[in-house]
Enzyme design. Structure first.
Site, PDB file in Angstrom:
ATOM      1  N   LYS A 186      54.374-102.661  34.270  1.00 41.23           N
ATOM      2  CA  LYS A 186      53.563-102.479  33.065  1.00 41.23           C
ATOM      3  C   LYS A 186      53.281-101.003  32.796  1.00 41.23           C
ATOM      4  O   LYS A 186      53.449-100.143  33.654  1.00 41.23           O
ATOM      5  CB  LYS A 186      52.262-103.283  33.184  1.00 41.23           C
ATOM      6  CG  LYS A 186      52.535-104.777  33.125  1.00 41.23           C
ATOM      7  CD  LYS A 186      51.316-105.613  32.911  1.00 41.23           C
ATOM      8  CE  LYS A 186      51.700-107.072  32.696  1.00 41.23           C
ATOM      9  NZ  LYS A 186      50.519-107.947  32.549  1.00 41.23           N
TER      10      LYS A 186
ATOM     11  N   ARG B 253      52.165-111.673  40.362  1.00 40.21           N
ATOM     12  CA  ARG B 253      53.278-112.018  39.458  1.00 40.21           C
ATOM     13  C   ARG B 253      54.151-110.780  39.305  1.00 40.21           C
ATOM     14  O   ARG B 253      53.703-109.759  38.783  1.00 40.21           O
ATOM     15  CB  ARG B 253      52.722-112.478  38.113  1.00 40.21           C
ATOM     16  CG  ARG B 253      53.757-112.937  37.103  1.00 40.21           C
ATOM     17  CD  ARG B 253      53.082-113.352  35.806  1.00 40.21           C
ATOM     18  NE  ARG B 253      54.025-113.892  34.832  1.00 40.21           N
ATOM     19  CZ  ARG B 253      54.727-113.156  33.969  1.00 40.21           C
ATOM     20  NH1 ARG B 253      54.569-111.823  33.966  1.00 40.21           N
ATOM     21  NH2 ARG B 253      55.553-113.718  33.118  1.00 40.21           N
TER      22      ARG B 253
END
Length: 267
Positions: free
Chosen positions: A218, A252
């Site tokens: 991210k 995740r």
């Protein structure tokens, strides 16, 4: 062993990402073919994944929603194939009650809902099943969430939202041991918001001990190490391992193998 039983063990769980979408931010377009998706899932399992999170609709910033029929066309053939992999749990990344109903009938283990059961229809689908549910915090929608995210106190506001949604579940007879919470890193949050949340991740354990964290690849990490995939996966694995140390139960990630190496090293 059920996912609920796995969560009750001491070992942290690794959730491998499988996006069967043309436009996801990291692996969009790579696994649209069910056979390719199956091969990738087999690799994720061999690398140490406990759960495969299958998504048929991109939730990257600026993304548009798709129809129920299009989402089902993408994920149903993949679910059928992945079910043949032994000792892997299947999570479906969806917020649509119609999709939830279809995949629950196929025997998936977890619904990963970025809208945290915000609709009564979704709540009723989960209520009428035994599936696990992950409730994620998001400010706005994927299309608009990064336009101008604002909080007076991000930790407080995220915590209150997640606690309210857990209570919503309890009021609808969805027991606490079926509920996972996710602070939603990158979903309607600046990097400063993300790091504030990350640094106080332990505080979410008062809501429920089952915390899911997704920081893999991210922007909050890209701003530290850049866009090079090797560096980004190292940072993703490191901060995923740190999240486990700070109380997360599930991470995740895209690179399962590297994440497992970091988890094994820090354990």
């Amino acid at each position: 062993m059920t996912l609920k039983e796995l969560l009750n063990q001491k070992k942290p769980l690794i959730m491998g990402v499988l996006n069967v979408t043309p436009d996801s931010f990291s692996d969009g377009g790579k696994f649209l073919d069910p056979d390719q998706a199956f091969e990738h899932c087999s690799e994720l399992k061999a690398d140490g994944a406990d759960i495969i999170d299958i998504g048929g609709e991109s939730s990257k910033p600026g993304s548009e929603s798709i129809s129920v029929s299009d989402e089902l066309k993408r994920i149903l053939p993949v679910i059928e194939k992945v079910k043949s992999i032994q000792d892997i749990k299947i999570s479906i990344d969806t917020y649509k009650p119609e999709v939830m109903r279809e995949v629950i009938a196929l025997g998936v283990d977890l619904i990963n809902d970025i809208k945290a059961l915000s609709s009564l229809d979704s709540t009723q689908v989960i209520q009428q099943s035994e599936v696990m549910i992950s409730l994620m915090h998001m400010q706005g929608t994927p299309k608009t969430m990064q336009d101008n995210p604002y909080y007076q106190d991000v930790n407080y506001e995220v915590s209150v939202f997640l606690e309210n949604q857990v209570n919503h579940c309890l009021q609808h007879n969805i027991k606490r041991d079926r509920i996972i919470i996710d602070p939603g890193f990158g979903f309607g949050k600046t990097s400063a918001h993300n790091w504030t949340l990350f640094n106080q991740l332990e505080s979410l354990k008062k809501i429920t001990p089952a915390i899911l964290v997704g920081v893999s690849r991210k922007r909050m990490l890209k701003e530290i190490v850049g866009e090079t995939l090797t560096d980004l996966d190292d940072a993703s694995a490191f901060f995923s391992a740190k999240a486990i140390q700070k109380g997360a139960k599930i991470v995740r990630v895209h690179n399962v193998k590297k994440t497992k190496q970091y988890l094994d090293f820090l354990s």
